[in-house]
Write an enzyme that holds these catalytic residues in place. Structure first.
Site, short mmCIF file in Angstrom:
data_model
loop_
_atom_site.label_atom_id
_atom_site.label_comp_id
_atom_site.label_asym_id
_atom_site.label_seq_id
_atom_site.Cartn_x
_atom_site.Cartn_y
_atom_site.Cartn_z
N ASP A 159 0.81 -1.15 -0.12
CA ASP A 159 0.03 0.21 0.14
C ASP A 159 1.05 1.22 -0.07
OD1 ASP A 159 -2.12 -1.58 0.17
OD2 ASP A 159 -2.65 -1.22 2.01
N GLU A 182 -9.40 -8.88 1.04
CA GLU A 182 -9.59 -10.29 1.36
C GLU A 182 -10.64 -10.49 2.32
OE1 GLU A 182 -4.81 -10.87 0.43
OE2 GLU A 182 -5.52 -10.34 2.42
N LYS A 235 -11.36 -12.99 -2.64
CA LYS A 235 -9.95 -13.22 -2.43
C LYS A 235 -9.70 -13.32 -1.06
CE LYS A 235 -5.60 -10.52 -2.95
NZ LYS A 235 -4.94 -9.05 -3.32
N THR A 294 -3.69 -16.10 -3.06
CA THR A 294 -2.33 -15.22 -3.38
C THR A 294 -1.24 -16.31 -3.24
OG1 THR A 294 -2.24 -14.39 -1.01
CG2 THR A 294 -3.46 -12.90 -2.85
N GLU A 331 -2.95 -15.16 -7.73
CA GLU A 331 -2.10 -13.93 -7.95
C GLU A 331 -0.90 -14.07 -6.93
OE1 GLU A 331 -4.21 -10.86 -5.63
OE2 GLU A 331 -5.89 -10.76 -6.88
N LEU A 336 4.15 -10.76 -3.93
CA LEU A 336 4.78 -9.63 -3.79
C LEU A 336 5.32 -9.54 -5.11
CD1 LEU A 336 7.01 -11.01 -0.79
CD2 LEU A 336 5.48 -9.04 -0.89
#
Length: 575
Positions: free
Chosen positions: A198, A282, A395, A442, A480, A483
């Site tokens: 973020d 999420e 997610k 993820t 996904e 990082l």
């Protein structure tokens, strides 16, 4: 002097934008440049503050072959691009899918690319418009299927309840359509700021912040009374605490307004709606907040059930089971955010509270509250987007640290009741199956040995468990990377994970999509871009392809070389 695309993006990234904060402090000025500069790939998952990198000396990356900004291009370049992006493995059969998407059987996994978090400004306009335009065109020419964009609640319904400003998103959606890109639209009901990656701050709507100021228990709360303002506590999902509406009603009204404003693009350009369910979008509790240094990897996190609404539910659940003593608080021996499992009484492997009758009661209640939250929002989303041709997705976080421990403490505090003796992802997959939703997961770029072994990290084993759960529940799985990674080693791991060979099967089951983190100047650096183009081509080849990595790289290299003059021409027109 003409600038290449990396210079263009860098120059557009330097305009500060102002964001209001729900914390009551003065308005913060956030530089958008941080969004475009990703942290260096960090195999230990530690948080590193992004630095502003210079784009000097970078040669131009790949550019569009049919971009409208070029007003026509030389036929040889156009043919080269078209051949690259439309090539399909021989002998594939085409099958039609919902949402206007056509996917060749065994043709691999379509790739989407996440857009910058601040693609729309606080003034509801497109941020760095020229750079966005060229970047989208470049992605399309590389064979990318589409883009994922956050549609922020805190921007669209910022000023007053029921007043929606879709300004910047209208323009962004049309830009994607113009370039022939599909869109995964994320209904982002969370605050931007405080999580990994973020790099700008977009708080919840002002009027929501006012209600939280009036009633702080609307925010998730830990046992020390620390409030978290990333997402409204699910404990008050069904209570009219937001100016007469329940939070779930607010989310539904937002999605309904989105549907009505973009109905002409649904199922064609907009093919997926990812419904935000918590922090970072999420389905989880904000158990590991990085803001203000509260949590650091690989801490176990902390339970988030101490606002009065969550405690009221806990008390009712305890009384219903005749366990009145269990209803007044959560575990008091579960340690602090940065402890490790063996530092605590509750999470330790031998005789830990997590494996007791009380632990089972509490963890069942805590995880079920999260599942119920998902059910409520998905029920609304499904009815709102029914017959529009879009897919719905949710997610789920890839919490891989301490996965090798018995208690799986970080997963438990996040709301995933997954231990050595219990599968916590199957109930989530089954919940999504009931609503026909996609399970988006993820950390699929990570390998076990890249992580700190003392923290018993096991991302590969976690991905395998999730893949098995989704197969058992018959839910599509999308992936996904957690990082930013630009190296071939990570690309190879993503491709391997996307093929879902989790139980030794050799059928044509694959992930339904992969979303790459993220569009930024680093992606467009020549070496990274060449590797990315090869990666997109390779993952789209599918399981049935037998081309070696080197062959795909040679084809990508030729493509990058052929289109180089086009990139320079586009840069001149952009300047």
């Amino acid at each position: 002097m003409a600038l290449n695309i990396t210079h263009q993006i860098g120059s557009f990234a330097g305009t500060p934008i102002s964001s209001d904060s729900t914390s009551g402090d003065t308005a913060a000025t956030v530089s958008a440049a941080a969004v475009w500069k990703s942290p260096a790939a960090n195999l230990r998952c530690q948080v590193i503050k992004p630095e502003f990198a210079s784009a000097e000396g970078l040669s131009p990356p790949l550019s569009p072959c049919r971009s409208p900004v070029l007003n026509g291009i030389r036929s040889d370049l156009s043919v080269a691009c078209q051949a690259f992006t439309t090539e399909a493995p021989a002998g594939t059969e085409v099958e039609h899918r919902e949402g206007g998407k056509v996917k060749a059987k065994g043709s691999g996994v379509p790739v989407y690319v996440m857009m910058p978090l601040d693609s729309v400004t606080a003034g509801n306009t497109v941020n760095r418009k020229k750079a966005m335009n060229v970047a989208m065109a470049a992605l399309k020419s590389a064979g990318v299927e589409g883009v994922m964009m956050d549609v922020w609640w805190g921007l669209v319904e910022r000023e007053a309840p029921g007043e929606y400003n879709w300004g910047g998103y209208v323009e962004l959606m049309e830009m994607a359509k113009k370039h022939g890109l599909k869109v995964q639209a994320v209904m982002s009901f969370h605050q931007c700021g405080g999580n990994v990656g973020d790099s700008c701050t977009i708080p919840l709507p002002k009027w929501v912040g006012e209600e939280i100021d009036n009633d702080p228990d609307l925010a998730y709360t830990d046992q020390w009374g620390r409030r978290n303002y990333e997402y409204v506590s699910l404990g008050c999902d069904t209570l009219p605490v937001l100016k007469g509406r329940t939070p779930v009603q607010c989310y539904a009204d937002f999605m309904r307004s989105f549907r009505d404003n973009f109905k002409h693009l649904l199922g064609d350009t907009i093919v997926e709606i990812q419904v935000g369910m918590g922090p970072a979008g999420e389905l989880r509790y904000p158990s590991y907040p990085e803001q203000n240094g509260t949590w650091k990897f690989p801490g176990i996190g902390a339970f988030q059930c101490y606002d009065k609404y969550m405690l009221s539910s806990l008390k009712a659940s305890a009384e219903a089971q005749g366990k009145h003593d269990w209803g007044s608080t959560g575990p008091t021996d579960a340690g602090e955010y940065n402890n490790w499992p063996e530092d605590t009484t509750f999470f330790r492997k031998e005789g830990g509270g997590w494996d007791s009758e009380y632990g089972e009661f509490f963890l069942t209640w805590y995880s079920q509250m999260l599942l119920d939250h998902g059910e409520r929002i998905l029920t609304s989303a499904k009815s709102i987007f029914n017959n529009t041709g879009v897919k719905i997705s949710v997610k789920v976080a890839g919490i891989h640290w301490h996965y090798g421990s018995r208690s799986h403490a970080p997963e438990l505090t996040a709301g995933y009741y997954n231990t050595r003796f219990r599968d916590g992802y199957l109930p989530i997959a089954q919940m999504l199956a009931r609503h026909g939703a996609i399970f988006n997961f993820t950390c699929i770029e990570m390998r076990d040995h890249e992580q700190p072994q003392d923290a018993l990290c096991a991302p590969e084993k976690l991905v395998k468990q999730v893949a098995l759960a989704t197969q058992k529940a018959q839910v599509p799985l999308a992936g996904e990377n957690a990082l930013p990674r630009y190296d071939e080693y990570a690309h190879e791991q993503i491709i391997k994970a996307s093929q879902l060979d989790v139980d030794g099967n050799s059928d044509e089951t694959e992930m339904c999509a992969f979303t790459y983190l993220r569009m930024n100047p680093q992606l467009f650096q020549p070496d990274n871009w060449r590797k990315f183009v090869a990666f997109v081509k390779k993952i789209k080849e599918g399981k049935g392809a037998h081309k070696c990595w080197e062959q795909v790289e040679r084809e990508a290299e030729h493509f990058v070389h052929v289109t180089q003059p086009l990139v320079q021409e586009a840069a001149v027109l952009m300047h």
